[in-house]
Structures are given as structure tokens and as C-alpha cells.
Design an enzyme around this catalytic site. Structure first.
Site, PDB file in Angstrom:
ATOM      1  N   GLY A 260      15.049  61.961  56.533  1.00 49.32           N
ATOM      2  CA  GLY A 260      15.810  61.315  56.696  1.00 49.32           C
ATOM      3  C   GLY A 260      14.536  61.314  58.253  1.00 49.32           C
ATOM      4  O   GLY A 260      13.397  61.460  57.606  1.00 49.32           O
TER       5      GLY A 260
ATOM      6  N   CYS B 295      13.102  68.438  53.404  1.00 50.30           N
ATOM      7  CA  CYS B 295      12.034  67.628  54.370  1.00 50.30           C
ATOM      8  C   CYS B 295      12.696  67.252  55.597  1.00 50.30           C
ATOM      9  O   CYS B 295      12.644  68.398  56.478  1.00 50.30           O
ATOM     10  CB  CYS B 295      12.444  66.275  53.858  1.00 50.30           C
ATOM     11  SG  CYS B 295      10.262  65.504  54.500  1.00 50.30           S
ATOM     12  N   TYR B 296      13.447  66.305  56.326  1.00 51.54           N
ATOM     13  CA  TYR B 296      13.525  66.490  57.858  1.00 51.54           C
ATOM     14  C   TYR B 296      14.544  67.871  58.261  1.00 51.54           C
ATOM     15  O   TYR B 296      14.994  68.130  58.494  1.00 51.54           O
ATOM     16  CB  TYR B 296      14.557  65.260  58.108  1.00 51.54           C
ATOM     17  CG  TYR B 296      15.016  65.251  59.196  1.00 51.54           C
ATOM     18  CD1 TYR B 296      14.763  64.781  60.373  1.00 51.54           C
ATOM     19  CD2 TYR B 296      16.203  65.880  59.907  1.00 51.54           C
ATOM     20  CE1 TYR B 296      14.476  64.574  61.706  1.00 51.54           C
ATOM     21  CE2 TYR B 296      16.432  65.645  60.859  1.00 51.54           C
ATOM     22  CZ  TYR B 296      15.675  65.155  61.552  1.00 51.54           C
ATOM     23  OH  TYR B 296      16.594  65.313  63.100  1.00 51.54           O
TER      24      TYR B 296
ATOM     25  N   HIS C 186      10.272  66.903  47.837  1.00 49.97           N
ATOM     26  CA  HIS C 186      11.870  66.445  47.225  1.00 49.97           C
ATOM     27  C   HIS C 186      11.606  67.215  46.649  1.00 49.97           C
ATOM     28  O   HIS C 186      11.775  66.095  45.675  1.00 49.97           O
ATOM     29  CB  HIS C 186      11.573  64.926  47.654  1.00 49.97           C
ATOM     30  CG  HIS C 186      11.681  64.611  49.260  1.00 49.97           C
ATOM     31  ND1 HIS C 186      12.907  64.119  49.913  1.00 49.97           N
ATOM     32  CD2 HIS C 186      10.600  63.891  49.998  1.00 49.97           C
ATOM     33  CE1 HIS C 186      12.202  64.133  51.242  1.00 49.97           C
ATOM     34  NE2 HIS C 186      10.857  63.809  50.942  1.00 49.97           N
TER      35      HIS C 186
ATOM     36  N   GLU D 110      14.608  67.286  45.316  1.00 51.03           N
ATOM     37  CA  GLU D 110      15.647  66.165  43.842  1.00 51.03           C
ATOM     38  C   GLU D 110      14.723  64.630  43.352  1.00 51.03           C
ATOM     39  O   GLU D 110      14.979  63.902  42.324  1.00 51.03           O
ATOM     40  CB  GLU D 110      16.219  64.519  44.414  1.00 51.03           C
ATOM     41  CG  GLU D 110      15.556  64.598  45.834  1.00 51.03           C
ATOM     42  CD  GLU D 110      15.467  65.214  47.668  1.00 51.03           C
ATOM     43  OE1 GLU D 110      14.721  66.020  46.727  1.00 51.03           O
ATOM     44  OE2 GLU D 110      15.165  64.365  48.342  1.00 51.03           O
TER      45      GLU D 110
ATOM     46  N   GLY E 281      36.926  44.741  32.210  1.00 52.58           N
ATOM     47  CA  GLY E 281      36.344  44.505  30.879  1.00 52.58           C
ATOM     48  C   GLY E 281      34.912  45.693  31.019  1.00 52.58           C
ATOM     49  O   GLY E 281      34.189  46.348  30.179  1.00 52.58           O
TER      50      GLY E 281
ATOM     51  N   ASP F 209      33.010  51.221  34.388  1.00 55.15           N
ATOM     52  CA  ASP F 209      34.016  51.549  35.082  1.00 55.15           C
ATOM     53  C   ASP F 209      35.820  51.283  35.236  1.00 55.15           C
ATOM     54  O   ASP F 209      36.198  52.293  35.262  1.00 55.15           O
ATOM     55  CB  ASP F 209      33.629  51.118  37.172  1.00 55.15           C
ATOM     56  CG  ASP F 209      32.134  51.687  36.579  1.00 55.15           C
ATOM     57  OD1 ASP F 209      31.236  51.953  35.782  1.00 55.15           O
ATOM     58  OD2 ASP F 209      31.854  51.045  37.871  1.00 55.15           O
TER      59      ASP F 209
ATOM     60  N   LYS G 280      27.003  57.294  37.426  1.00 53.36           N
ATOM     61  CA  LYS G 280      27.407  56.131  36.661  1.00 53.36           C
ATOM     62  C   LYS G 280      27.859  56.771  34.780  1.00 53.36           C
ATOM     63  O   LYS G 280      28.451  56.691  33.947  1.00 53.36           O
ATOM     64  CB  LYS G 280      26.697  55.220  35.927  1.00 53.36           C
ATOM     65  CG  LYS G 280      26.840  53.232  35.364  1.00 53.36           C
ATOM     66  CD  LYS G 280      27.279  52.366  35.680  1.00 53.36           C
ATOM     67  CE  LYS G 280      27.747  51.153  35.456  1.00 53.36           C
ATOM     68  NZ  LYS G 280      28.774  50.632  36.011  1.00 53.36           N
TER      69      LYS G 280
HETATM   70  P1  XMP Z   1      22.411  46.512  43.412  1.00 52.18           P
HETATM   71  O1  XMP Z   1      22.515  44.664  43.144  1.00 52.18           O
HETATM   72  O2  XMP Z   1      22.801  46.916  45.051  1.00 52.18           O
HETATM   73  O3  XMP Z   1      22.710  46.876  41.569  1.00 52.18           O
HETATM   74  O4  XMP Z   1      20.848  46.414  43.438  1.00 52.18           O
HETATM   75  C1  XMP Z   1      23.578  48.176  41.612  1.00 52.18           C
HETATM   76  C2  XMP Z   1      24.164  48.044  40.308  1.00 52.18           C
HETATM   77  O5  XMP Z   1      25.384  47.795  41.174  1.00 52.18           O
HETATM   78  C3  XMP Z   1      26.084  46.998  40.166  1.00 52.18           C
HETATM   79  N1  XMP Z   1      26.403  45.764  41.315  1.00 52.18           N
HETATM   80  C4  XMP Z   1      28.104  45.851  41.607  1.00 52.18           C
HETATM   81  N2  XMP Z   1      28.589  46.218  40.450  1.00 52.18           N
HETATM   82  N3  XMP Z   1      30.503  45.264  41.969  1.00 52.18           N
HETATM   83  C5  XMP Z   1      30.264  46.416  41.184  1.00 52.18           C
HETATM   84  O6  XMP Z   1      30.959  46.628  40.416  1.00 52.18           O
HETATM   85  C6  XMP Z   1      29.748  45.003  42.688  1.00 52.18           C
HETATM   86  O7  XMP Z   1      30.279  44.716  43.961  1.00 52.18           O
HETATM   87  C7  XMP Z   1      28.756  45.126  42.799  1.00 52.18           C
HETATM   88  N4  XMP Z   1      27.340  44.260  43.400  1.00 52.18           N
HETATM   89  C8  XMP Z   1      25.893  45.133  42.415  1.00 52.18           C
HETATM   90  C9  XMP Z   1      24.558  46.295  39.736  1.00 52.18           C
HETATM   91  O8  XMP Z   1      25.457  44.859  38.726  1.00 52.18           O
HETATM   92  C10 XMP Z   1      23.836  46.676  39.004  1.00 52.18           C
HETATM   93  O9  XMP Z   1      24.549  47.381  38.236  1.00 52.18           O
END
Ligand code: XMP
Length: 514
Positions: free
Chosen positions: A55, A82-83, A169, A171, A224, A227, A370
Site C-alpha cells: 500500500g 511490503c506495507y 513483491h 506477486e 457475443g 464473458d 479473464k
Molecule cells: P481498460 O480500458 O480498463 O480495459 O484498461 C481493460 C480490459 O477491460 C475491457 N473493458 C471492459 N469490458 N465492460 C467490459 O466488459 C467495460 O465497460 C469495459 N471497459 C473496458 C477492455 O476492453 C480491456 O480488455
């Protein structure tokens, strides 16, 4: 069956999600909680181990995040990082002070004895350090088990109480044997059996989903993307045709994507699903007209999504549950998990309106990263092409068009993006790049084309390599490929006269533009 669990207590450090991921890589389930979480709640979760994260604060300063001493008296092994390490010493009677020099970067650490934390770790090992403060005196009962040239206490232990403190760290992948150290902690010291696997996740989820839903009717928002597709197939396996999937074409999809999704999940597709496609482009464009503020745009898109679902649900009759493909980084980045600040309101999480006309929302992937979602997808027999699809954010091109959205701008970015993807795939680079897409900068500039002055938009090409989407580096796409993409975009996409390649990593950039 109760899943054995390690709890990560978050003190606001930047690597906290990584800690959780690394623990899960040891096949041990873990969750992140804020340091403000009550001790009773922690106890009630019956953790096999507790990890305190790094932190940004100094633990000896007034008002710095802290935790009650009783946390260390539960008889549950605790590892401070760390912290977290400094706090453990501070709370238990050691001393933490500002260091004369900041220790930062890859550092040689000398491991001093046969601590169970360092089983199979080399006696000199490279670790990632990042700290201003240092432990100048360990707490009573502790002994030093590692040091560096500048840091007398790189790690300490009170083996009889199973308390361990690490200044660096483990991790971060720069710590060469970090995963081994975390494995030693969770598997050997905490005694976790390591039963967290995706096949058991699928089995357990199906049982839980059936129990929860009973005879209820369920509506799933299908985009589509990986997730929501995995969530839909998981639900369909659990409850068959009690599930209806609604696919909203919000007019912010990639070129031809609506038809592609319909081809996979629709009546002529691979799955036996109740599938409804709603063409809602116009109403999204109307709601978004003139809106330039990124968070407002996200909220508008999120809210309109829910309104469309509600309307579809009413047509179906009674709908009890709404399924969403929210995953763990969405939860944490939306500020709902640990202590991290809100980066963006992720669609499906922070973007939800307060009033949602369903009995309950089900998010079966809420606790997964993911790569874990992809493993679940393969486990469910979803084709690899779909499982390893490029991530596409819920708000779609809405976050890839900087500023206000119009149908014309959507057309430009769709066409530019299609060309970019086609050329990257043609060059055989598709699977090797984490995520790549075109965005519209909303900037216009002067150019010349066929002896005529132009004043047109600039398109930005983005391509990043990333393991977990929390951090990312710009991908090294060969210059010839970029040149081909640039000249095709300029020649084929009306309204564009300039193409940029985005070199920014995350942090400080994010992957998407808004
Ligand atoms: P960022 O822009 O936050 O993106 O660096 C990280 C990952 O998340 C995806 N992303 C989203 N996915 N709803 C989603 O389901 C969202 O509102 C959203 N915003 C960003 C982005 O494409 C990347 O893979």
C-alpha cells in the site's frame, strides 16, 4: 462443499489483484477484501490463510490504514507483503522507519535460513523491491530470514505462530521465484490442498445455479464477447430452456458483429438457446447525442441496456433473474472489491442504474479472472475461436470514440477497425497480440489528398500485450503491417486523413480510450 479460501486484505497497493491471481495459480481460491473489513467477517469466512498486501502509506503515520492485533492471533497463517509486512511488525511491536535510500527495482536478496517460506528458493534470488520505509527492528518472536545490501529485513518469520513478512513483491513476475514463495505459503504453510480447478468450478456452479434458480425464469444479456458467452452457456447447461438470451445491438458493435453473434447463438447456430436479437441502434444514438463525458457515456449505455432488457423481459412474462458476465477485474476496478480507486465504471457493474426491475442479478463469473473464464469456456466445450476472441467492452465502440458519438463516427471506426483486424490476421499476428483495435480520436486535422485540402478525422490504432488486462505494453507490430493498415484506412474509409499508432502502456494509459 465449502471451497478452501485464502483472504487477501487490501491496503491499496497497485499489485493487489496480482496477489490474488498468483494464489489462484497455486490452485487455491482467494478473494480480496478491504482492510476496513471487520475481523468478525474475516473470521466467519474461515480462511486457511491471510495475505496483507502492499500500500502507498507509512504505517507509523497517524490515520494510516491498519488492522487490529487480533488478526495475528487467530491461529491462521498470515503473510504480510511490503506495507503488509511493515504493518505486521509495527502492530506487533517492531519498528518501521523511513529508509535513507528508496529501494526500487530488481534487487538481489540473500535468503538466510531454511524457512518454510523459502523451500526450494535459491540462497541468492532476484526480487522486486519498491519501498521508502523499512523494517529497522523485527517484532518480538520474529527472526530475519532474508536481507539485501540496503535492507536489513527483506523477510522475517515467527514460525511458531505462522506469521511471515516479506518486504519485496513476490506477486510481480520480476521476482524470479515469487510464485514458489507464494506456493510455499498457501500450499505448505497454510496447508491448502489446491483443489481450485475450473472443472470443479463448472460442476459446483451448475449445482449452485440450479439451487438458486429453481423453476425461475432467467434472462441473460448476451454480447457475443467471451464473458457473456461463457455465462450464457454455463447457465444453459444448468437450467436449459428456462434461460432466454437477449442480444442487444446498441449500434456500437464492430463491423458485421451483430450478424456474427446471431449466426453462432441464433436459431441456426451451435446452441439450443432461446435467442432474441434487439436492434436498438437508434435509441442508443438518441440517448448519447452530444454527450462527451466518458463516465456519463458509460452510464447512459449501461442504463439503456438495462431498460432494453426490462422491456424484453416484460414481453417474455415473468423474469426472476438477470444474468451478467461480470468478471473479477470489473468488480475490483469499479471500486467494489478491495481498496483500489475507481478507474472506470465498468459496464455491468458500476454502470448499473439503481433501479433494476428484476428479483436478482446473477453473475456466475464474478470471482474469475479473464484467463480463468477462458478455461471455463473450454471446459464447457465452447469453440476455441470464440473462447480466445478479442475482449470487447460492454459499451463497445462507445469507449473507442473519444467525445460525442454519431452514426457517422461509428461507421468510420467500424470500417477502420475491420481493416486493421483483417491485416493483422493476414500477417499471422492475431493470437499473439492480447488486444488490438482502432479508435476514433475525435481530432480533425488538415491533410492533402489528390491535390485537395482535407480536414478529416485521425484514427488511432491500439495493440497491447497483456497477461491479465490490468497492466499492458504496446505490441510491437511490424512497421510494414502498420503501413499497409494506414494506407488502406486512408484510401478506403471516407472521413479519415491521418492514422496514429498508440505506444502507451497501461499504466499510465488504459487499454480502451474512455
Ligand atoms: P481498460 O480500458 O480498463 O480495459 O484498461 C481493460 C480490459 O477491460 C475491457 N473493458 C471492459 N469490458 N465492460 C467490459 O466488459 C467495460 O465497460 C469495459 N471497459 C473496458 C477492455 O476492453 C480491456 O480488455
Amino acid at each position: 462443499m465449502e471451497q478452501e479460501k485464502v483472504i487477501v486484505i487490501d491496503f491499496g497497493g497497485q499489485y493487489n489483484q496480482l496477489v490474488a491471481r498468483r494464489v489462484r495459480e497455486c490452485n487455491v481460491y482467494c478473494e480480496i477484501y478491504s482492510y476496513k473489513t471487520d475481523l468478525e467477517q474475516i473470521k466467519s469466512m474461515n480462511p486457511k490463510g491471510i495475505i496483507l498486501t502492499g500500500g502507498p502509506n507509512s504505517c507509523y503515520e497517524e490515520g494510516a490504514p491498519t488492522y487490529r492485533k487480533e488478526l495475528f492471533e487467530l491461529g491462521v497463517p498470515v503473510l504480510g507483503l511490503c506495507y503488509g509486512a511493515q504493518l505486521m511488525m509495527h502492530v506487533l511491536g517492531g519498528k518501521v522507519e523511513k529508509a535513507p535510500v528508496r529501494e526500487y527495482g530488481k534487487t538481489e536478496v540473500f535468503v538466510e535460513n531454511g524457512s518454510p517460506l523459502f523451500t526450494d528458493v535459491k540462497s541468492t534470488t532476484i526480487c522486486w523491491m519498491s519501498h521508502f520505509d523499512y523494517i529497522s527492528r523485527v517484532a518480538p518472536g520474529f527472526s530475519v530470514i532474508a536481507h539485501t545490501a540496503d535492507c536489513p529485513v527483506a523477510a522475517a518469520e515467527d514460525r511458531t505462530k505462522n506469521l511471515y513478512a516479506i518486504q519485496f513483491h513476490p506477486e510481480v513476475l520480476h521476482t524470479e521465484e515469487g510464485t514458489k514463495m507464494l506456493y510455499n505459503f498457501v500450499r505448505n504453510i497454510c496447508g491448502c490442498a489446491g483443489t481450485w480447478r475450473m472443472d470443479s468450478f463448472v460442476e459446483n456452479s451448475i449445482i449452485e445455479i440450479r439451487k438458486k434458480i429453481g423453476n425461475g425464469r432467467v434472462l441473460c444479456g448476451l454480447s457475443g464477447g467471451v464473458d457473456s458467452s461463457v455465462a450464457a452457456v454455463l447457465l444453459s447447461k444448468a437450467i436449459g430452456n428456462q434461460l432466454t438470451c437477449v442480444f442487444v445491438d446498441h449500434g456500437l458493435l464492430r463491423k458485421d458483429e451483430g450478424d456474427e453473434v446471431e449466426a453462432i447463438f441464433g436459431p441456426d447456430g451451435n446452441y439450443d438457446l432461446n435467442f432474441i436479437r434487439v436492434n436498438a441502434q437508434e435509441r442508443f444514438y438518441i440517448k448519447l447525442a452530444g454527450e462527451t463525458e466518458p463516465e456519463h457515456k458509460r452510464k447512459i449505455i449501461g442504463e439503456e441496456f438495462i431498460r432494453v432488457f426490462e422491456e424484453e423481459a416484460k414481453k417474455i412474462g415473468t423474469v426472476d433473474f438477470l444474468v451478467q458476465g461480470t468478471i473479477y477485474p470489473d468488480v475490483v476496478e469499479s471500486g467494489l472489491g478491495g481498496e483500489s480507486v475507481v478507474i472506470k465504471s465498468h459496464h455491468n457493474v458500476g454502470g448499473l442504474p439503481d433501479y433494476v426491475d428484476f428479483k436478482e442479478i446473477i453473475e456466475p463469473l464474478r470471482n474469475l479472472f479473464k484467463d480463468e473464464v477462458r478455461k471455463v469456456g473450454l471446459e464447457l466445450g465452447i469453440p476455441e475461436k470464440l473462447v480466445f476472441r478479442q475482449p470487447f467492452p460492454g459499451p463497445g465502440l462507445g469507449v473507442r470514440i473519444i467525445g460525442d458519438i454519431t452514426a457517422e463516427k461509428v461507421r468510420i471506426v467500424q470500417e477502420a477497425d475491420a481493416i486493421y483486424r483483417e491485416e493483422v490476421e493476414k500477417a499471422g499476428l492475431g493470437r499473439s497480440i492480447g488486444q488490438y483495435f482502432a479508435a476514433l480520436t475525435n481530432m480533425r486535422s488538415v491533410g492533402v489528398m489528390g491535390d485537395e485540402r482535407t480536414y478529416d478525422y485521425a484514427v488511432a490504432l491500439r495493440a497491447v500485450n497483456t497477461i491479465d488486462f490490468m497492466t499492458a505494453e504496446a505490441a510491437d507490430i511490424p512497421f510494414e503491417v502498420l503501413q499497409t493498415v494506414m494506407s488502406r484506412i486512408i484510401n478506403e474509409v471516407r472521413g479519415v486523413n491521418r492514422v496514429f499508432y498508440d505506444l502507451t502502456s497501461k499504466p499510465p494509459g488504459t487499454i480502451e480510450f474512455e
